[in-house]
Design a protein around this motif. Structure first.
Motif, mmCIF file in Angstrom:
data_model
loop_
_atom_site.group_PDB
_atom_site.id
_atom_site.type_symbol
_atom_site.label_atom_id
_atom_site.label_comp_id
_atom_site.label_asym_id
_atom_site.label_seq_id
_atom_site.Cartn_x
_atom_site.Cartn_y
_atom_site.Cartn_z
ATOM 1 N N ALA A 61 48.045 41.685 36.562
ATOM 2 C CA ALA A 61 47.627 42.783 35.462
ATOM 3 C C ALA A 61 48.709 42.644 34.504
ATOM 4 N N SER A 62 48.337 42.905 33.194
ATOM 5 C CA SER A 62 49.042 42.905 31.917
ATOM 6 C C SER A 62 49.197 44.397 31.733
ATOM 7 N N PHE B 147 41.887 29.769 35.792
ATOM 8 C CA PHE B 147 42.741 29.937 36.912
ATOM 9 C C PHE B 147 41.892 29.856 37.984
ATOM 10 N N SER B 148 41.981 28.934 38.845
ATOM 11 C CA SER B 148 41.237 29.062 40.276
ATOM 12 C C SER B 148 41.620 30.290 41.166
ATOM 13 N N GLU B 149 40.652 30.834 41.808
ATOM 14 C CA GLU B 149 40.809 32.335 42.630
ATOM 15 C C GLU B 149 41.676 33.216 41.567
ATOM 16 N N PRO B 150 41.004 33.617 40.518
ATOM 17 C CA PRO B 150 41.800 34.339 39.582
ATOM 18 C C PRO B 150 42.007 35.891 39.831
ATOM 19 N N GLN B 151 41.294 36.462 41.142
ATOM 20 C CA GLN B 151 41.555 37.877 41.695
ATOM 21 C C GLN B 151 42.523 37.656 42.716
ATOM 22 N N ARG B 152 42.995 36.405 43.143
ATOM 23 C CA ARG B 152 44.259 36.590 44.304
ATOM 24 C C ARG B 152 45.610 36.469 43.590
ATOM 25 N N PHE B 153 46.339 37.139 44.303
ATOM 26 C CA PHE B 153 47.736 37.082 43.742
ATOM 27 C C PHE B 153 48.579 35.739 43.889
ATOM 28 N N ASP B 154 48.543 34.927 43.337
ATOM 29 C CA ASP B 154 49.114 33.846 43.589
ATOM 30 C C ASP B 154 50.191 33.084 42.561
ATOM 31 N N PRO B 155 51.593 33.602 42.525
ATOM 32 C CA PRO B 155 52.641 33.166 41.559
ATOM 33 C C PRO B 155 52.746 31.953 41.484
ATOM 34 N N SER B 156 52.498 30.943 42.401
ATOM 35 C CA SER B 156 52.642 29.554 42.232
ATOM 36 C C SER B 156 51.609 28.749 41.364
ATOM 37 N N ARG B 157 50.756 29.582 40.816
ATOM 38 C CA ARG B 157 49.937 29.162 39.644
ATOM 39 C C ARG B 157 50.450 28.782 38.400
ATOM 40 N N GLY C 64 44.426 47.007 46.464
ATOM 41 C CA GLY C 64 43.576 47.222 44.979
ATOM 42 C C GLY C 64 44.101 47.538 43.849
ATOM 43 N N ILE C 65 43.429 47.345 42.783
ATOM 44 C CA ILE C 65 44.101 47.810 41.528
ATOM 45 C C ILE C 65 43.131 48.916 40.849
ATOM 46 N N GLY D 48 46.157 54.163 44.650
ATOM 47 C CA GLY D 48 46.794 55.117 45.538
ATOM 48 C C GLY D 48 48.311 54.951 45.344
ATOM 49 N N GLY D 49 48.724 54.463 44.184
ATOM 50 C CA GLY D 49 50.326 54.212 43.975
ATOM 51 C C GLY D 49 50.866 53.082 44.733
ATOM 52 N N LEU D 50 51.979 52.873 45.109
ATOM 53 C CA LEU D 50 52.844 51.988 45.899
ATOM 54 C C LEU D 50 53.913 52.523 46.746
ATOM 55 N N PRO D 51 53.669 53.299 47.405
ATOM 56 C CA PRO D 51 55.021 53.888 48.555
ATOM 57 C C PRO D 51 55.746 52.714 48.923
ATOM 58 N N ALA D 52 57.085 53.080 48.910
ATOM 59 C CA ALA D 52 57.915 51.799 49.488
ATOM 60 C C ALA D 52 59.146 52.526 49.900
ATOM 61 N N ARG D 53 59.691 51.932 50.845
ATOM 62 C CA ARG D 53 61.135 52.335 51.372
ATOM 63 C C ARG D 53 62.231 51.205 51.018
ATOM 64 N N PHE D 54 63.327 51.536 50.385
ATOM 65 C CA PHE D 54 64.598 50.614 50.237
ATOM 66 C C PHE D 54 65.500 51.248 50.830
#
Length: 134
Positions: free
Chosen positions: A2-3, A43-53, A104-105, A115-121
């Motif tokens: 997403a931008s 982009f093939s499979e544009p909805q999939r997160f794929d940084p290698s594209r 989801g986004i 729903g946010g992105l709760p994370a522990r660091f």
């Protein structure tokens, strides 16, 4: 995926015909970057997160997270550098995990993790307990 810029407004400076439609000079148009970035023609499979594209540069005008041309974000190089430094320190100095995230986004109007992105660091050397740290 997403931008931060989902869309923008521009004014047609000349009459333009696009896919059989006339856009008269002076009309406002609204390019939707989200649609361009998720177009299966580019982009093939544009909805999939794929940084290698992005191992190969995308075709011109198919990926514009900072706009394009004379209207491009003037801070785009600074933003990319800041993101690179942040990610470098995040992955080299910290352990982290996503906690209870929903997939989801949501768009409203900017893309955010649903729903946010709760994370522990934590720093590996400062792990509070072996039971809590992977």
């Amino acid at each position: 995926m997403a931008s931060i810029i989902s869309f923008t407004f521009r004014e047609a400076v000349v009459d333009v015909e696009y896919k059989g439609y006339l856009i008269p000079k002076g009309w406002k148009v609204m390019p939707l970057f989200r649609n361009i970035h998720h177009n299966p023609e580019f982009f093939s499979e544009p909805q999939r997160f794929d940084p290698s594209r992005f191992e190969a540069a995308p075709k011109p005008n198919t990926f514009m997270p900072f706009g394009n041309g004379v209207h491009a974000c003037p801070g785009n190089e600074l933003a990319k550098l800041e993101a690179l430094i942040f990610v470098h320190h995040l992955v080299t100095k910290f352990k982290w995990e996503v906690v209870g995230s929903k997939s989801g986004i949501q768009y409203g109007p900017f893309p955010l993790p649903q729903g946010g992105l709760p994370a522990r660091f934590w720093k590996e050397s400062s792990c509070p307990s072996q039971n809590m740290c992977p």
